[in-house]
Design an enzyme around this catalytic site. Structure first.
Site, PDB file in Angstrom:
ATOM      1  N   ASP A  79      -3.922  -6.648   8.625  1.00 50.94           N
ATOM      2  CA  ASP A  79      -3.571  -6.728   7.210  1.00 50.94           C
ATOM      3  C   ASP A  79      -3.821  -8.126   6.655  1.00 50.94           C
ATOM      4  O   ASP A  79      -4.327  -8.283   5.535  1.00 50.94           O
ATOM      5  CB  ASP A  79      -2.118  -6.295   6.986  1.00 50.94           C
ATOM      6  CG  ASP A  79      -1.121  -7.064   7.853  1.00 50.94           C
ATOM      7  OD1 ASP A  79      -1.534  -7.663   8.865  1.00 50.94           O
ATOM      8  OD2 ASP A  79       0.072  -7.040   7.512  1.00 50.94           O
ATOM      9  N   ILE A  96       2.276   3.672   4.309  1.00 51.40           N
ATOM     10  CA  ILE A  96       0.829   3.766   4.453  1.00 51.40           C
ATOM     11  C   ILE A  96       0.246   3.817   3.047  1.00 51.40           C
ATOM     12  O   ILE A  96       0.609   4.690   2.251  1.00 51.40           O
ATOM     13  CB  ILE A  96       0.417   5.018   5.242  1.00 51.40           C
ATOM     14  CG1 ILE A  96       0.968   4.940   6.676  1.00 51.40           C
ATOM     15  CG2 ILE A  96      -1.104   5.175   5.253  1.00 51.40           C
ATOM     16  CD1 ILE A  96       0.752   6.210   7.471  1.00 51.40           C
ATOM     17  N   GLY A 101      -3.177 -10.382  12.523  1.00 50.22           N
ATOM     18  CA  GLY A 101      -2.951  -9.009  12.096  1.00 50.22           C
ATOM     19  C   GLY A 101      -4.056  -8.524  11.175  1.00 50.22           C
ATOM     20  O   GLY A 101      -4.581  -9.295  10.356  1.00 50.22           O
ATOM     21  N   THR A 127       7.358  -5.336   4.542  1.00 48.63           N
ATOM     22  CA  THR A 127       8.464  -5.348   5.494  1.00 48.63           C
ATOM     23  C   THR A 127       8.737  -6.777   5.952  1.00 48.63           C
ATOM     24  O   THR A 127       9.885  -7.193   6.098  1.00 48.63           O
ATOM     25  CB  THR A 127       8.137  -4.454   6.701  1.00 48.63           C
ATOM     26  OG1 THR A 127       7.811  -3.144   6.225  1.00 48.63           O
ATOM     27  CG2 THR A 127       9.316  -4.360   7.649  1.00 48.63           C
ATOM     28  N   ASP A 182       1.737 -11.847   1.130  1.00 43.61           N
ATOM     29  CA  ASP A 182       1.837 -10.381   1.178  1.00 43.61           C
ATOM     30  C   ASP A 182       3.302 -10.024   1.429  1.00 43.61           C
ATOM     31  O   ASP A 182       3.861 -10.307   2.490  1.00 43.61           O
ATOM     32  CB  ASP A 182       0.950  -9.831   2.301  1.00 43.61           C
ATOM     33  CG  ASP A 182       0.763  -8.313   2.187  1.00 43.61           C
ATOM     34  OD1 ASP A 182       1.639  -7.646   1.609  1.00 43.61           O
ATOM     35  OD2 ASP A 182      -0.259  -7.795   2.686  1.00 43.61           O
ATOM     36  N   GLY A 191       1.115   0.129   7.230  1.00 41.59           N
ATOM     37  CA  GLY A 191       2.137  -0.890   7.392  1.00 41.59           C
ATOM     38  C   GLY A 191       3.330  -0.336   8.145  1.00 41.59           C
ATOM     39  O   GLY A 191       3.385   0.856   8.458  1.00 41.59           O
TER      40      GLY A 191
END
Length: 254
Positions: free
Chosen positions: A109, A12, A107, A132, A129, A8
């Site tokens: 993720d 990590i 993305g 950030t 999620d 991320g």
């Protein structure tokens, strides 16, 4: 047993998965300047804490939203375990039917979160999620990924508020005793925590209104535990969602 890693923007997440059992989850800072040897040493130290030998792993898989780190980390893992490492992206089977305008823009993720949620929960689904950035993914009744939204992350918004406002200071993410803050610190805590909780509730209401049906709602990410308990909607917290998704994708491409 495999090594699963999610890169991320801030952290990590490193996990070791034995069949469906997650042996450990740890976080290290995302550093765009570290070399593959430095990352290899960090990973080796983590694995030694849990008495896991890299040579005992059958492989690894990486999901990354930081391109500068992806290849460096792949080389680091391969140096450590001496096995090939898969990267979530084009060419890897996921089983996810993506219906957004440009599926290649999704993305990794978000893709991995969605794969994991579909493997364990009934559709339609809303997957939140909180890292950030706070991302929201929507999967319809036909198990199709149809889109979502991106909101400034909790900590990102707080950092921006403090940086750009002279008289405000950093605070811990603890809920105040009441919603209406009677001092600056409690006012900031209330705004950040209850404001983000209300945002999630409001987005969920609007998504379900647009879909015309109720959804299963899953939350993950480092800040979910600070916000979700204050939401009025029923939201399941799954801190292991990304690693579960990486395991599912690894199995599909074994």
């Amino acid at each position: 047993m495999i090594l699963a890693i999610d890169v991320g923007n801030s952290n990590i997440v490193v996990g070791c998965i034995d069949d469906k059992e997650i042996r450990f989850i740890e976080r290290i800072s995302t550093d765009r300047h570290q070399t593959e040897v430095e990352y290899a040493i960090s990973l080796k130290n983590i694995m030694e804490i849990y008495e896991i030998n890299g040579r005992d792993l059958e492989g690894g898989i990486i999901s990354s939203v930081v391109p500068q780190v992806t290849e460096v980390l792949r080389c680091a893992v391969e140096k450590l375990i001496r096995k090939p490492v898969k990267i979530v992206g084009p060419g890897l089977k996921t089983g996810l039917n993506i219906l957004i305008d440009n599926p290649a823009q999704l993305g990794s993720d978000l893709l991995v979160d969605s794969v994991a949620a579909l493997a364990e929960h009934p559709a339609p689904l809303i997957i939140i999620d909180m890292g950030t950035a706070t991302t929201v993914c929507v999967i319809n009744q036909k198990r199709q990924y149809i889109g979502g939204m991106i909101v400034p992350g909790v900590r990102t918004a707080l950092d921006s508020l403090v940086t750009n406002t002279s008289l405000l200071q950093q605070i811990s993410l603890e809920p105040p005793k009441k919603v209406i803050g009677s001092n600056t610190i409690d006012g900031m805590k209330s705004g950040i925590i209850y404001g983000n909780a209300a945002t999630m509730d409001g987005l969920i209401d609007r998504i379900e209104e647009e879909l015309g049906e109720k959804c299963t709602i899953i939350a993950t990410g480092g800040l979910a535990g600070a916000i979700v308990p204050h939401c009025r909607r029923k939201i399941l917290i799954d801190d292991d969602l990304l690693l579960k998704g990486l395991r599912v994708i690894y199995e599909k491409n074994r």
